[in-house]
Design a protein around this motif. Structure first.
Motif: not given
Length: 228
Positions: A4, A56, A58-59, A61-65, A67, A182
Motif C-alpha cells: 500500500k 488502482h 493505494y494512496s 487517501l485510499g484506493r482509486k481516488v 491523491s 494494483c
C-alpha cells in the motif's frame, strides 16, 4: 513491506532525484519548478483515464481516488524528464527560433481528444494510447525541429534506464506484490513483466514520455541546447 506504500515510495524516490537535479544546476531551477507544476496537474488529470483500465494504486487517501501521490509523481517525472539531458550532458538552453507555444497548445488539445476517442469510446487501453500519443507528438516535433532528434532519443533512453533501476529497487526488493495487487493488466496477455516484477508497459511508457518531454520544452519555447 506493505504494498500500500508502493506508490508513495515511488513518488518519494523521484522527489529525491528531483531535489538532486535542483541542487546540481541552479540555472535549471526556474524551468524545473515551472514544468513540474504543469506536470503535477497533468498527473492528477491523467488518472481519469488510467483508473479506468490500467491500475488502482493505494494512496494515503485510499484506493482509486485522486491523491497527493498523483501530483508528486506527475511533477517529479516531468521535471526530471525535461532536465535529464541537460544534467547528463552538461547543456543549457539558448534562443534559437520563434517559439511554438500555439502549436504546442493545439497538440495538447489533440492529445486530450485522442485519449477520449481511442480509450473511452473505442476501448483501447490507456497506457497504450498515451504511449502512442507521446511518441507521435515527439515525431511530429522532430519533423519541425530535426536538431532535437539526439535529445529526444537520449532523454527517452536515460529516463528508461533510470526508472528501470528505481523499479528494480522498489518492486524487486521491497514491494514485491505491488503490481499483482494494483495493476489491472496483471494476469492478462498484456501483463508482461521483465527482470522480475517490472511491467513492460511501464518501461514503454517511460521511454515514450521521456522522448516527448525531453524536447517539448525546447520545441515550445524555441530554444536549443548548447554546452555550458
Amino acid at each position: 513491506m506493505d504494498y500500500k506504500y508502493g506508490y508513495l515510495s515511488l513518488g518519494v524516490f523521484l522527489f529525491l532525484i528531483w531535489i538532486l537535479f535542483y541542487v546540481l544546476r541552479k540555472d535549471l531551477r526556474r524551468k524545473l519548478i515551472k514544468v513540474s507544476l504543469y506536470g503535477g496537474l497533468i498527473g492528477v488529470i491523467s488518472e481519469y483515464w488510467y483508473f479506468q483500465d490500467y491500475w488502482h494504486p493505494y494512496s494515503i487517501l485510499g484506493r482509486k481516488v485522486i491523491s497527493p501521490e498523483d501530483f508528486i509523481f506527475g511533477s517529479t517525472i516531468a521535471g526530471i524528464s525535461v532536465a535529464v539531458y541537460d544534467i547528463f550532458f552538461q547543456k543549457k538552453d539558448e534562443d534559437f527560433v520563434i517559439n511554438n507555444k500555439k502549436t504546442f497548445g493545439i497538440m495538447f488539445l489533440i492529445s486530450i481528444a485522442s485519449l477520449f476517442l481511442f480509450n473511452i469510446f473505442l476501448g483501447f487501453n490507456s497506457i497504450f494510447v498515451s504511449s502512442i500519443i507521446f511518441i507521435s507528438l515527439a515525431l511530429f516535433m522532430l519533423t519541425k525541429r530535426p536538431d532535437l532528434i539526439k535529445e529526444a532519443f537520449l532523454s527517452g533512453s536515460i529516463v528508461l534506464i533510470m526508472m528501470f533501476v528505481v523499479y528494480h529497487i522498489l518492486f524487486n526488493m521491497i514491494f514485491l506484490d505491488f503490481w499483482d495487487k494494483c495493476w489491472l493488466l496483471a494476469n492478462t496477455k498484456y501483463g508482461i513483466t521483465v527482470y522480475g516484477n517490472i511491467p513492460l508497459t511501464e518501461m514503454i511508457w517511460y521511454f515514450t514520455w521521456g522522448s516527448f518531454s525531453g524536447v517539448a520544452y525546447n520545441f515550445a519555447s524555441g530554444k536549443k541546447k548548447i554546452p555550458l
